[in-house]
Design an enzyme around this catalytic site. Structure first.
Site, PDB file in Angstrom:
ATOM      1  N   HIS A  47       0.835  -1.200   0.000  1.00 19.29           N
ATOM      2  CA  HIS A  47       0.000   0.000   0.000  1.00 19.29           C
ATOM      3  C   HIS A  47       0.871   1.252   0.000  1.00 19.29           C
ATOM      4  CE1 HIS A  47      -3.905  -1.985   1.772  1.00 19.29           C
ATOM      5  NE2 HIS A  47      -3.396  -2.649   0.747  1.00 19.29           N
ATOM      6  N   GLU A  49       0.934   3.965   1.677  1.00 17.37           N
ATOM      7  CA  GLU A  49       1.404   4.456   2.974  1.00 17.37           C
ATOM      8  C   GLU A  49       2.600   3.663   3.482  1.00 17.37           C
ATOM      9  OE1 GLU A  49      -1.651   3.500   2.022  1.00 17.37           O
ATOM     10  OE2 GLU A  49      -3.189   4.334   3.345  1.00 17.37           O
ATOM     11  N   CYS A  77      -6.224   2.038   5.491  1.00 20.48           N
ATOM     12  CA  CYS A  77      -6.852   0.808   5.984  1.00 20.48           C
ATOM     13  C   CYS A  77      -6.302   0.491   7.376  1.00 20.48           C
ATOM     14  CB  CYS A  77      -6.562  -0.338   5.003  1.00 20.48           C
ATOM     15  SG  CYS A  77      -4.839  -0.892   5.001  1.00 20.48           S
ATOM     16  N   CYS A  80      -2.404   0.122   7.343  1.00 23.66           N
ATOM     17  CA  CYS A  80      -1.675   1.380   7.177  1.00 23.66           C
ATOM     18  C   CYS A  80      -1.866   2.308   8.376  1.00 23.66           C
ATOM     19  CB  CYS A  80      -2.099   2.056   5.884  1.00 23.66           C
ATOM     20  SG  CYS A  80      -1.594   1.099   4.434  1.00 23.66           S
TER      21      CYS A  80
END
Ligand SMILES: [Zn+2]
Length: 143
Positions: A47, A49, A77, A80
C-alpha cells in the site's frame, strides 16, 4: 497532497488502484513518496502508505518518524493506520474517505484508540474531490 495525487496517477500504469502517499519532515519538506504497488510487486502489503513510510525511515536512517506527517490520497486501511502508529508520525492527512475499509474514522478509528501508546492527529478531506474522482474513474473502468 499534490505530490500524493501524482503518485496515485502513476499507480495506474501498473493497473494498481490509484492511491499515493508522501511523508513530510517536521519542516514540511517531502522526504519520501509511495504509491500502491500490490499488482506491480505482487505484494499484499504494497500500500502507498507502507511504501512511503518505509522509504522515509530509510532516508532518515531510523524507524522513528517523530514530527513527520504522512499524507495519503485516501483514508488508510487498518494495516496502514497501524503502520502510521508504529512509525510515530505526528500527523496523518488524507483526501477521500473510504467507507468500505477506512480505519481513521469510517469503519474503525485505529489512530485514536486510547489503548495505543501513540495517537497521530488526523486531518481529513484535503483535496477530497480529486482523490475520490481518481478512484471513481478507476473502478468505473474495472466494470
Ligand atoms: Zn493500507
Amino acid at each position: 497532497m499534490g505530490v500524493a495525487l501524482d503518485e496515485a496517477r502513476a499507480a495506474l500504469a501498473t493497473g494498481d488502484v490509484p492511491i499515493g502517499a508522501v511523508v513530510l519532515d517536521p519542516s514540511g519538506t517531502p522526504v519520501a513518496r509511495g504509491r500502491n504497488v500490490r499488482e506491480a510487486d505482487h505484494d499484499p502489503t504494497g500500500h502507498a502508505e507502507v511504501v512511503a513510510l518505509r522509504a522515509a525511515a530509510a532516508a532518515r536512517g531510523g524507524w522513528r518518524l517523530d514530527g513527520h506527517t504522512l499524507v495519503v490520497t485516501v483514508e488508510p486501511c487498518t494495516m496502514c493506520a497501524g503502520a502510521a502508529v508504529l512509525s510515530r508520525v505526528e500527523r496523518v492527512v488524507f483526501g477521500a474517505w473510504d467507507p468500505k475499509a477506512g480505519a481513521l474514522g469510517s469503519l474503525w478509528d485505529v489512530v485514536r484508540d486510547r489503548r495505543l501508546n501513540h495517537r497521530p492527529e488526523v486531518r481529513a478531506g484535503v483535496r477530497e474531490a480529486e482523490a475520490a474522482a481518481l478512484l471513481g474513474d478507476f473502478f468505473a473502468q474495472q466494470r
